[in-house]
Enzyme design. Sequence first.
Site, short mmCIF file in Angstrom:
data_model
loop_
_atom_site.label_atom_id
_atom_site.label_comp_id
_atom_site.label_asym_id
_atom_site.label_seq_id
_atom_site.Cartn_x
_atom_site.Cartn_y
_atom_site.Cartn_z
N ASP A 66 0.86 -1.19 0.00
CA ASP A 66 0.00 0.00 0.00
C ASP A 66 0.89 1.24 0.00
O ASP A 66 2.11 1.13 0.12
CB ASP A 66 -0.94 0.02 1.22
N ASP A 68 1.64 5.10 1.55
CA ASP A 68 1.41 6.11 2.58
C ASP A 68 1.92 7.45 2.07
O ASP A 68 2.99 7.53 1.47
CB ASP A 68 2.13 5.74 3.87
N ASP A 144 11.13 4.35 11.92
CA ASP A 144 11.94 3.30 12.53
C ASP A 144 13.27 3.05 11.81
O ASP A 144 14.34 3.37 12.30
CB ASP A 144 11.13 2.01 12.76
P1 ATP Z 1 4.62 -2.85 5.06
O1 ATP Z 1 5.21 -3.32 3.79
O2 ATP Z 1 4.50 -3.91 6.09
O3 ATP Z 1 3.38 -1.99 4.92
P2 ATP Z 1 5.73 -0.33 5.96
O4 ATP Z 1 7.17 0.09 6.09
O5 ATP Z 1 4.88 0.42 5.03
O6 ATP Z 1 5.77 -1.88 5.64
P3 ATP Z 1 3.80 0.32 7.97
O7 ATP Z 1 3.51 -0.39 9.23
O8 ATP Z 1 2.79 0.37 6.89
O9 ATP Z 1 5.14 -0.31 7.42
O10 ATP Z 1 4.24 1.79 8.37
C1 ATP Z 1 4.50 2.81 7.44
C2 ATP Z 1 5.71 3.64 7.87
O11 ATP Z 1 5.45 4.25 9.14
C3 ATP Z 1 6.98 2.85 8.08
O12 ATP Z 1 7.68 2.65 6.89
C4 ATP Z 1 7.73 3.70 9.06
O13 ATP Z 1 8.35 4.77 8.42
C5 ATP Z 1 6.62 4.24 9.95
N1 ATP Z 1 6.37 3.36 11.10
C6 ATP Z 1 5.45 2.38 11.22
N2 ATP Z 1 5.48 1.77 12.41
C7 ATP Z 1 6.48 2.37 13.08
C8 ATP Z 1 7.03 2.21 14.39
N3 ATP Z 1 6.57 1.27 15.22
N4 ATP Z 1 8.04 3.04 14.75
C9 ATP Z 1 8.49 3.98 13.90
N5 ATP Z 1 8.04 4.17 12.69
C10 ATP Z 1 7.05 3.39 12.26
MG MG Z 2 2.74 0.12 4.70
#
Ligand code: ATP
Ligand code: MG
Length: 427
Positions: A66, A68, A144
Site C-alpha cells: 500500500d 502512505d 523506525d
Molecule cells: P509494510 O510493507 O508492512 O506496509 P511499511 O514500512 O509500510 O511496511 P507500515 O507499518 O505500513 O510499514 O508503516 C509505514 C511507515 O510508518 C513505516 O515505513 C515507518 O516509516 C513508519 N512506522 C510504522 N510503524 C512504526 C514504528 N513502530 N516506529 C516507527 N516508525 C514506524
Molecule cells: Mg505500509
Amino acid sequence: MRKNHDKVSYLRPTPDVIPRAGHNISTGNISEGALKVLYRLKNAGYAGYLVGGGVRDLLLGREPKDFDVVTDATPEQIRELFRNSRLIGRRFRLAHVRFGAEIVEVSTFRAPHHDSGDAGHVVDGRIVRDNVYGSIDEDVWRRDFTVNALFYNIADESVVDYVQGMNDIKSGCIRLIGDPRRRFIEDPVRLLRAVRFATKLGFKISPETGSRIPELASTLGDIAPARLFEECLKMFFNGYALQTFEQLRRYDLFKELFPQTEEALTAQQGGFPYTFVANALRNTDDRLAQNKPVTPGFLIAALLWLPMEKLTREHIARGMNEMDAIMLAGDIVVSRQTRAIAVPRRFTSMARDIWQLQPRLTRRSNRRPHRLIENPRFRAGYDFLLLRAQSGESVNELAEWWTQFQQDQPETKSHTRNRHNRRWRRR
Ligand code: ATP
Ligand code: MG
C-alpha cells in the site's frame, strides 16, 4: 517551546536529494489513488511525499502493499481537499482517502515525541491533541528504519534521504535510525518489525541494531497484547512465516511470543517438535503462494500442539479420559498463551475444535465418519491430521483412510465443507 526549537535546529541536517534520473521510481508504478492524492496536494499548494514501505518497495523493484502519503496539510485541510476521506485515530489523527478498493493513508508531518513533560505538545504555539505537527525534517526522525524513512517528493519526483537510507537499500540492511537501544525501548514493536522486514526483503539486520534485540526481547511484554497479535499476523501471514520463525528464535523473540512452544522446542529429543512447527509454517507459506485461504486459528492450533499433547498425556497418565484430558489441556495451554498475545477468542476456539477433532478422527465405525464429515471444522481437523502425519506422527494410515473416504463421497459435499476464513490474505 524554545527548547524544542533549539533541538530541531540542532537536528536539521541537509538531506541527500536524489533527482529523478538517479533512481528507479516512476509515477507509472505508483497506484492511481496515491498519485491522485499526491497531485491534488501539490496543486493545492501543499507538500506531498510518498513515504515508508511504498518508497522502499518501489526502490527495490517490488510491488508495494500500500502507499502512505505525508504532507504539511493538517488533517482538517486534508479532509477538505478530499471528499472521499475520513479522519481516523485518536492519538494521531490521519486521513484515509478511498478510491474504490484502494485506501491511501495521508498523514501530516509529525515531530518526534520530546521527553520534556507532557504539557509541551506545542508546535508554533498550537496544541493539537497528542499530535505534534512538524516538518519533513522532523518527521524523518520518528520513523523506525533507514529504509523506511525515504521520501518521494511529488513536486520534482526526487527521493529525499536524511538517513543514508539509499545506502541501506543498496546493501540490504535494516538499521534503526538513531540509537538502537533507545529506539527499541521507545517502541518494542520495532524488535519484531526488524525481523519481519529483514526476512521479507532478504536483508541483514545491522550489527548495532541486531545486537540489541536479544537483550531487549523481554520488553515485548510491555506491548499491548492486542497489538502483539496484530504484529504476529503480519509476521506469519506474509508468505515468509518459516524464515520469520527461525529469525525470531535466533534473536530470542519467539519465546516471548510463544513461551510454551519454545519450551517444547528447547526440550526436544529427536527432531519432531521442530519438524512439526516448521511444517505448519511452511504449509502456511505454501497455501498463501497458491492463493489458498489460511486462518490464524489453524496456525495457533499447530503452534500450540506440542505443549497441548504433552499436557494431554500427563492428564491421561493420571487417569483422565482422552477427551476430558484434551479439553482441560486446551484450557490451560490457551490461557497461558493469551497472557503473552491476545489471540481473539474465535481463533482459540477454532484451535480447540481442531484439537478435539483429533481423537474423534480415529473413530471410524458405523456412520460416525459420515457424521464427522459434516462437522463445520472437519476440513481443518483433517488438514491438521495431515500435518501430523507429514511430520512423523504415526497417523499416516488414518490420514490416508480419511483422504480416501472423502474421495468416495458424492461431489456435492466436498465443496461446501471448507469453511476456512478467507480474510487472512497475504499481508
Ligand atoms: P509494510 O510493507 O508492512 O506496509 P511499511 O514500512 O509500510 O511496511 P507500515 O507499518 O505500513 O510499514 O508503516 C509505514 C511507515 O510508518 C513505516 O515505513 C515507518 O516509516 C513508519 N512506522 C510504522 N510503524 C512504526 C514504528 N513502530 N516506529 C516507527 N516508525 C514506524
Ligand atoms: Mg505500509
